[in-house]
Write an enzyme that holds these catalytic residues in place. Structure first.
Site, PDB file in Angstrom:
ATOM      1  CG  HIS A  15      -3.766 -63.889  14.160  1.00  0.00           C
ATOM      2  ND1 HIS A  15      -2.596 -63.957  13.435  1.00  0.00           N
ATOM      3  CD2 HIS A  15      -3.445 -63.268  15.306  1.00  0.00           C
ATOM      4  CE1 HIS A  15      -1.621 -63.386  14.118  1.00  0.00           C
ATOM      5  NE2 HIS A  15      -2.096 -62.958  15.250  1.00  0.00           N
ATOM      6  CB  CYS A  34       0.488 -65.316  18.983  1.00  0.00           C
ATOM      7  SG  CYS A  34       1.135 -63.669  18.705  1.00  0.00           S
ATOM      8  CG  HIS A  40      -4.032 -61.848  19.483  1.00  0.00           C
ATOM      9  ND1 HIS A  40      -3.746 -63.189  19.404  1.00  0.00           N
ATOM     10  CD2 HIS A  40      -3.132 -61.239  18.680  1.00  0.00           C
ATOM     11  CE1 HIS A  40      -2.719 -63.378  18.606  1.00  0.00           C
ATOM     12  NE2 HIS A  40      -2.322 -62.208  18.141  1.00  0.00           N
ATOM     13  CG  HIS A  42      -2.168 -58.332  15.011  1.00  0.00           C
ATOM     14  ND1 HIS A  42      -1.171 -57.870  15.836  1.00  0.00           N
ATOM     15  CD2 HIS A  42      -2.224 -59.662  15.205  1.00  0.00           C
ATOM     16  CE1 HIS A  42      -0.636 -58.886  16.490  1.00  0.00           C
ATOM     17  NE2 HIS A  42      -1.251 -59.998  16.137  1.00  0.00           N
ATOM     18  CG  ASP A  80     -11.551 -54.294   7.447  1.00  0.00           C
ATOM     19  OD1 ASP A  80     -10.757 -54.273   8.412  1.00  0.00           O
ATOM     20  OD2 ASP A  80     -12.380 -53.387   7.232  1.00  0.00           O
ATOM     21  CG  HIS A  81     -14.017 -55.039  10.938  1.00  0.00           C
ATOM     22  ND1 HIS A  81     -13.258 -54.144  10.230  1.00  0.00           N
ATOM     23  CD2 HIS A  81     -14.373 -54.397  12.068  1.00  0.00           C
ATOM     24  CE1 HIS A  81     -13.172 -53.016  10.893  1.00  0.00           C
ATOM     25  NE2 HIS A  81     -13.826 -53.139  12.025  1.00  0.00           N
ATOM     26  CD  GLU A 125       1.187 -60.354  13.323  1.00  0.00           C
ATOM     27  OE1 GLU A 125       0.529 -61.203  12.710  1.00  0.00           O
ATOM     28  OE2 GLU A 125       2.139 -60.648  14.077  1.00  0.00           O
TER      29      GLU A 125
HETATM   30 NI    NI Z   1      -0.955 -61.954  16.676  1.00  0.00          NI
END
Ligand code: NI
Length: 136
Positions: A15, A34, A40, A42, A80-81, A125
């Site tokens: 995100h 962020c 990036h 998580h 996911d992914h 997160e």
């Molecule tokens: Ni983040």
């Protein structure tokens, strides 16, 4: 007598936190790393907790296999992914903060539960940063 049944799940997603109408400077001030334009990732950990009365026939609040399938269909398959900003329609115009992700996950799972069941979602997160939402 209300009992809570919880299921833990996991997804990886990318995100970026930013607001289009803010300057780069302001985005960097508010969102820091962020706001990285190249996104990036998580490793999100999810705990979905369902609270309700125990069914007298089955002895279950909810069959945990049903909860597992709902989480798979509504969260894992959808997130996911994925790049949350680009791939997930709910975040086209909603900043994918942990708070907002938890709210969206809550809405998606709650819609699939029987109406008398309460739901709380906790989303990690990172191992130290997590948020909770119970629909209030
Ligand atoms: Ni983040």
């Amino acid at each position: 007598m209300k009992v809570t049944v919880s299921r833990r799940a996991h997804f990886n997603a990318a995100h970026r936190l930013y607001k289009k109408d803010w300057s780069n400077e302001k985005n960097n001030t508010i969102f820091g790393k962020c706001n990285n334009p190249n996104y990036h990732g998580h490793n999100y950990e999810l705990i979905a907790s369902v609270t309700g009365e125990i069914d007298q026939e089955t002895g279950f609040v909810i069959d945990v296999k049903i909860l597992k399938d709902i989480i798979k269909n509504e969260v894992e398959d959808a997130f996911d992914h994925k790049n949350l900003n680009l791939d997930v329609s709910e975040f086209k115009s909603l900043n994918p903060t942990a708070e907002n992700i938890a709210v969206i996950i809550h809405q998606k799972i709650k819609a699939k539960l029987e109406g008398h069941l309460d739901l709380e979602v906790t989303l990690y997160e990172t191992s130290r940063n997590f948020v909770s939402y119970s629909g209030k």
